[in-house]
Every structure is written in C-alpha cells, then in structure tokens.
Design a protein around this motif. Sequence first.
Motif, short mmCIF file in Angstrom:
data_model
loop_
_atom_site.label_atom_id
_atom_site.label_comp_id
_atom_site.label_asym_id
_atom_site.label_seq_id
_atom_site.Cartn_x
_atom_site.Cartn_y
_atom_site.Cartn_z
N VAL A 289 0.81 -1.22 0.00
CA VAL A 289 0.00 0.00 0.00
C VAL A 289 0.85 1.27 0.00
N PRO A 290 1.92 1.40 0.82
CA PRO A 290 2.69 2.65 0.80
C PRO A 290 3.20 3.06 -0.59
N PRO A 291 3.87 2.19 -1.35
CA PRO A 291 4.28 2.64 -2.69
C PRO A 291 3.10 2.96 -3.60
N LEU A 292 2.00 2.21 -3.46
CA LEU A 292 0.84 2.47 -4.31
C LEU A 292 0.09 3.74 -3.90
N SER A 293 0.39 4.26 -2.70
CA SER A 293 -0.26 5.50 -2.26
C SER A 293 0.27 6.73 -3.00
N ILE A 294 1.33 6.56 -3.79
CA ILE A 294 1.86 7.67 -4.57
C ILE A 294 0.79 8.24 -5.49
N LYS A 295 0.01 7.36 -6.11
CA LYS A 295 -1.00 7.84 -7.05
C LYS A 295 -2.05 8.71 -6.36
N PRO A 296 -2.72 8.25 -5.27
CA PRO A 296 -3.68 9.14 -4.61
C PRO A 296 -3.03 10.38 -4.01
N ALA A 297 -1.77 10.29 -3.60
CA ALA A 297 -1.09 11.48 -3.08
C ALA A 297 -0.94 12.53 -4.17
N LEU A 298 -0.56 12.11 -5.36
CA LEU A 298 -0.43 13.05 -6.47
C LEU A 298 -1.78 13.62 -6.87
N GLU A 299 -2.83 12.80 -6.80
CA GLU A 299 -4.18 13.29 -7.12
C GLU A 299 -4.63 14.34 -6.11
N PHE A 300 -4.33 14.10 -4.84
CA PHE A 300 -4.68 15.06 -3.79
C PHE A 300 -3.95 16.39 -4.00
N ARG A 301 -2.68 16.32 -4.35
CA ARG A 301 -1.88 17.53 -4.57
C ARG A 301 -2.39 18.29 -5.79
N GLN A 302 -2.80 17.57 -6.81
CA GLN A 302 -3.35 18.23 -7.99
C GLN A 302 -4.64 18.95 -7.63
N TRP A 303 -5.48 18.32 -6.80
CA TRP A 303 -6.73 18.95 -6.36
C TRP A 303 -6.45 20.22 -5.55
N LEU A 304 -5.39 20.19 -4.77
CA LEU A 304 -5.03 21.36 -3.97
C LEU A 304 -4.64 22.56 -4.83
N GLY A 305 -4.21 22.28 -6.05
CA GLY A 305 -3.80 23.36 -6.95
C GLY A 305 -2.45 23.16 -7.60
N GLY A 306 -1.79 22.05 -7.25
CA GLY A 306 -0.54 21.74 -7.91
C GLY A 306 0.70 22.19 -7.15
N GLU A 307 1.85 21.80 -7.68
CA GLU A 307 3.11 21.98 -6.97
C GLU A 307 3.47 23.44 -6.74
N ALA A 308 3.28 24.29 -7.74
CA ALA A 308 3.67 25.69 -7.60
C ALA A 308 2.88 26.38 -6.49
N LYS A 309 1.58 26.11 -6.44
CA LYS A 309 0.72 26.73 -5.41
C LYS A 309 1.11 26.23 -4.02
N ILE A 310 1.31 24.92 -3.88
CA ILE A 310 1.68 24.35 -2.59
C ILE A 310 3.01 24.90 -2.12
N SER A 311 3.99 24.91 -3.02
CA SER A 311 5.34 25.37 -2.67
C SER A 311 5.35 26.83 -2.28
N LYS A 312 4.60 27.65 -3.01
CA LYS A 312 4.59 29.08 -2.71
C LYS A 312 4.02 29.33 -1.32
N TYR A 313 2.90 28.69 -1.01
CA TYR A 313 2.30 28.92 0.32
C TYR A 313 3.25 28.47 1.42
N CYS A 314 3.82 27.28 1.27
CA CYS A 314 4.66 26.73 2.33
C CYS A 314 5.94 27.55 2.49
N ARG A 315 6.55 27.97 1.38
CA ARG A 315 7.79 28.77 1.50
C ARG A 315 7.48 30.13 2.10
N ASP A 316 6.42 30.77 1.63
CA ASP A 316 6.04 32.07 2.19
C ASP A 316 5.78 31.95 3.70
N MET A 317 5.11 30.87 4.09
CA MET A 317 4.81 30.69 5.51
C MET A 317 6.08 30.40 6.31
N ALA A 318 7.02 29.65 5.72
CA ALA A 318 8.29 29.39 6.40
C ALA A 318 9.06 30.69 6.61
#
Length: 425
Positions: A289-318
């Motif tokens: 299950v852990p290696p196969l969880s990569i697919k739903p993890a990527l789907e969740f991140r895409q729903w959030l808005g994708g890598e650029a959006k996630i990275s910008k929020y987290c870096r700005d907050m850091a």
Amino acid sequence: MTQLDYSLPPPPFGHEMLKYFAFDPNYVNLNHGSYGSLPLPVLAACNELTMRVESNPDLFVRIHQTALITECRELIAKFLHTKTNEVVLVRNTSHGINTIMRSFDWNAGDVIVTCNTTYDAMSALARFLGDGPAHPAISQLVIQWPTSHADIIARYQAHLRAIPRHSGQKIVAIIDSVTSVPGALMPWQALVKLCKDEGVYSVIDGAHSIGQEPDINLGDADPDFWVSNCHKWLFAKRGCAVMFVAERNQGIVRSSFPTSKVYISPPARSYPGESFVEQYNWNGTIDFVPPLSIKPALEFRQWLGGEAKISKYCRDMALQGGAHLAALLGTRVMDQSGEFTLNMANVQIPLPPTIQPSAAIGDAFNQKMLLPTSRKTRVSAGVYYHNAAWWVRCSAQIWTQLEDFEVLASVLKEVCLEITHEFQA
C-alpha cells in the motif's frame, strides 16, 4: 473520511486544511519534515487498497501488483522528468542509499565524501563502509551557517580537487539536496556538475526534496544516483521512497536488497542494467500500500492546486513564520537571505550555548514539548545545535498559520527555561 470529491474546490490553505488530516486538536505540528503527515483522502484510498489486497492476497500479489507498481513508477518518473526505467520504489531514503553505497566494489584508496551536515544515518553508513575490509577513506567538508550557495560551491570544488588521486580510484560523494539540520536547500545541481567535472560519483540524499522542491528535473540535473522519500513532503503513506539510478550506473547496483529471485549474475547479463527494475517489483513480501499511495497522493496535490501553489504557500509561511518566531523569541533566523529556505525555517532559540548537545537534551525537549505536564497543547519542532548556538527547525505546511509559530514561541520560552535550570553546569 471517505474518498474526496475532487469536483469540489479546495478550501484556502491554513487551518481550514486541518480537517483533511488526523491531527489531535491539541497538537501543533511544525515538524512535518521528519515523518510526513498522511492526508485523510489519501488514507481513505490506502484503506481501500488494503481491503483489495486482503480480499485475495494471491490474486493481488501474483496478478495485479506489478502493473500497479509500474503505473506509480511511470507517474513519479514523469513528475521527476526522467525515464521510467531509471526509477524504482524502495522503503525509504536510507534504504535506497544503503542499497547504492553497498553496491560499490570498494578498494583501498577509494574515498567517500561527506559533509558535517550529512544526515547522521548516512554519516554512519560511510563510517560502516570505512570499517570494512577495503577501508575507503572518508573526506568531510565542514559547512557552517551563515554561508551562501556560492561559497558552498566554491569550497566543495576546492575540497574535491584537494583529494589525492591515483589510477583506478573511486570517489563517491553523498550530497544532501536539502539538509535535515539545518533544514536548508543545497545547490545540489551545481554540486552534481562539479562531481562530473572531477570524475566523482554523485549520490544525492533527496529525502526532503520530492514535494518540497517545486520542480525537480533529474533529466537536466543528471545525478548518478538520487533517492527521495515520498512519505515526507509528497503526502504518500510512510514508508515509501523513489530511487533513481541513471542507466549508465545500473550495472553498479547489481542487486536489490533483499536480493530478488530475478537477479542475473554478470556473466549471464545481456547488458549491465538487465533485471534492474524487475528486481524491485518483487524482492520479498511487503505492505504494497505505501508505494501504491503515490497515485492518490499526487491526485490530492493536484486537487489542492498543484506543486507551484503548494510550494509558494509553504515557502512564504516558512519565511514569515521564521521571522515572526525570531521576533517573539528575541533571536534571529539562520537564513537571512532566503536562498536556503524552502518549507523549513531555522530560528535560534534562547538556550545558552554552554549547554552542549547530548541525547539527554534531545530527550528532554521531546518530553517537554510532546508530553507536557503543565499544559494541554503539544507542539513538535526539531531542536538542534549548530555553530555554537541552539536552533529550532520549523516545517511549514498547507495547514500552517502564523498563530502556530506563536504557540511554539510560548512553549519554547517555557521549555528553554526549564532545560537551562536542569542542565546548566
């Protein structure tokens, strides 16, 4: 939580995101970088996968699992801009780097290059290999903050060039893409190029990279080896990592660990990397299950808005959170320029530098922050000692707000006073 309806828009980042995680309401998590945090929609997908496996283990393992693992490898290879036949899935980054480093045929006079900031388990691995019968030497570069990427690159080049050379010698460099403590982005692509120029193998410890670095292009960077945890910043289930081995080096990593039944001895191989991928499709019974969880993890991140959006929020907050915490503590951030900062801020804490690092100090911080006796709130963040000062590494995530740093400041003031009283000589 059941499977998420991805047709609905996500809420804004910040505390509204906490409902997608299983955190205790009295827990403030500023240490996501250590162990990762599994989103509830990904957990729901994992539970469905677990039920699928357990409904008929023979059917799953003998018929379905290889195709599913291959799909995840294809997704992660695309994510990393590299070839599918250059990536396999392993338990964690330490597992992958151990597999790589133990695959070299070490000889007297070979050299392993590390840094004082190399992850402690990888430093221990280098010492273990040095204790072996061939006794490869360890050559360590010392990095102290404050510094700069330019200074690290220049000093790394000088360090490599100062290593005595002889014919047939192997030099292998273990390079952190993002150091663990301090939590700092390294100029690893430039260091890979230096290694190429100097005839040195580059083994990239990318434990903190995938999901934190916004655009990783292994095709352009072209390291010899690169391994990253998918259960840290990518939101996959722990433990799961992706291991990249360039085609040209697959003859070095001759066997998976444990060795798979499809291992081919060198005289019988059609080409050096034959059976490389197949060995990692099956090398013993694991929880798939852990290696196969990569697919739903990527789907969740895409729903959030994708890598650029996630990275910008987290870096700005850091950046904002680190500055806010330093102001509240009356101290300073380690990375004044911001060039080392991704999603982790490093802030000095008010603990006297005369208190030297020890396991007892680490245990005391963990106990007082995670199992307090005088307050309800539990806080996690990584405390460490560097360059004659004490620091805290704070991981910013999509649920983090400035108020979390205020809670941490209050707790650190309390805990630092207690530890000073208990440990001050």
